[in-house]
Scaffold this motif. Structure first.
Motif, PDB file in Angstrom:
ATOM      1  N   GLN A   1     143.146  -4.459  62.822  1.00 45.93           N
ATOM      2  CA  GLN A   1     142.994  -5.574  63.438  1.00 45.93           C
ATOM      3  C   GLN A   1     142.803  -6.841  62.464  1.00 45.93           C
ATOM      4  O   GLN A   1     142.551  -7.787  62.621  1.00 45.93           O
ATOM      5  CB  GLN A   1     141.653  -5.531  64.258  1.00 45.93           C
TER       6      GLN A   1
ATOM      7  N   THR B   1     134.663  -4.027  65.172  1.00 50.52           N
ATOM      8  CA  THR B   1     136.010  -4.446  65.732  1.00 50.52           C
ATOM      9  C   THR B   1     135.702  -5.797  66.501  1.00 50.52           C
ATOM     10  O   THR B   1     134.595  -6.140  66.588  1.00 50.52           O
ATOM     11  CB  THR B   1     136.394  -3.288  66.837  1.00 50.52           C
TER      12      THR B   1
ATOM     13  N   GLN C   1     147.189  -0.103  67.106  1.00 55.51           N
ATOM     14  CA  GLN C   1     146.113   0.635  66.084  1.00 55.51           C
ATOM     15  C   GLN C   1     146.744   1.866  65.723  1.00 55.51           C
ATOM     16  O   GLN C   1     147.858   2.296  66.595  1.00 55.51           O
ATOM     17  CB  GLN C   1     144.824   0.824  66.809  1.00 55.51           C
TER      18      GLN C   1
ATOM     19  N   ASN D   1     138.184  -2.768  61.950  1.00 58.64           N
ATOM     20  CA  ASN D   1     139.357  -1.970  61.866  1.00 58.64           C
ATOM     21  C   ASN D   1     140.601  -2.363  61.224  1.00 58.64           C
ATOM     22  O   ASN D   1     140.959  -3.362  61.417  1.00 58.64           O
ATOM     23  CB  ASN D   1     139.712  -1.527  63.351  1.00 58.64           C
TER      24      ASN D   1
END
Length: 162
Positions: free
Chosen positions: A143, A41, A81, A140
């Motif tokens: 992202q 991340t 997310q 992720n």
């Protein structure tokens, strides 16, 4: 009603031999120890309601990596997310010293579950620069938009001669 969480983070980038690389971090703790693709991340952390998001992002970067972030901030906007958390991010050009050693805050949790034993784990256990295409596999999935926006903004700066 569950409160929607907001996080803020910084995406450090560098160019090595004309190739763009980004710095990602791997979450610490037992739940992530065997996860790689999709687990990395942007260094980030939860922001309180009304808190200055860029300042939170800078503080989290330092807490997770042990170094202060500075530079010309490039706003990358926000993403939502899978779990509903909204992440706001900024990018900046930077690099790590060759002898860089991660110094992360820690958190405490019961481990193993239902054992009654509390253990401490680092918030972040690894940090690494990745070429953008490799970063797309590591980060992720929500992202990846930050990578696209960074590339677009850097390309537009080249076109404008900035």
């Amino acid at each position: 009603m569950k409160k929607i969480k907001t996080s803020a983070g910084l995406l450090m980038f560098r160019t090595i031999k004309a190739a763009l690389e980004v710095l990602l971090v791997h979450p610490g703790g037992p739940y992530f120890q065997n996860k790689d693709e999709g687990a990395w991340t942007v260094p980030k952390g939860e922001a309180a309601e009304g808190e200055d998001l860029l300042e939170r992002a800078r503080a989290e970067f330092e807490e997770e990596l042990g170094i202060a972030a500075s530079g010309d901030w490039i706003e990358l906007g926000s993403v939502k997310q899978k779990g509903g958390k909204t992440v706001h991010a900024w990018a900046f050009a930077g690099d790590l010293e060759s002898d860089f050693k991660i110094v992360s805050n820690t958190f405490e949790m019961e481990w193993p579950p239902r054992s009654g034993k509390m253990q401490r784990f680092p918030e972040v256990d690894r940090a690494s620069f990745f070429p953008v295409e490799e970063a797309r596999m590591k980060i992720n999935p929500a992202q990846t938009v930050f990578l696209d926006r960074l590339i677009e903004l850097l390309d537009s700066r080249k076109t404008e001669g900035v």
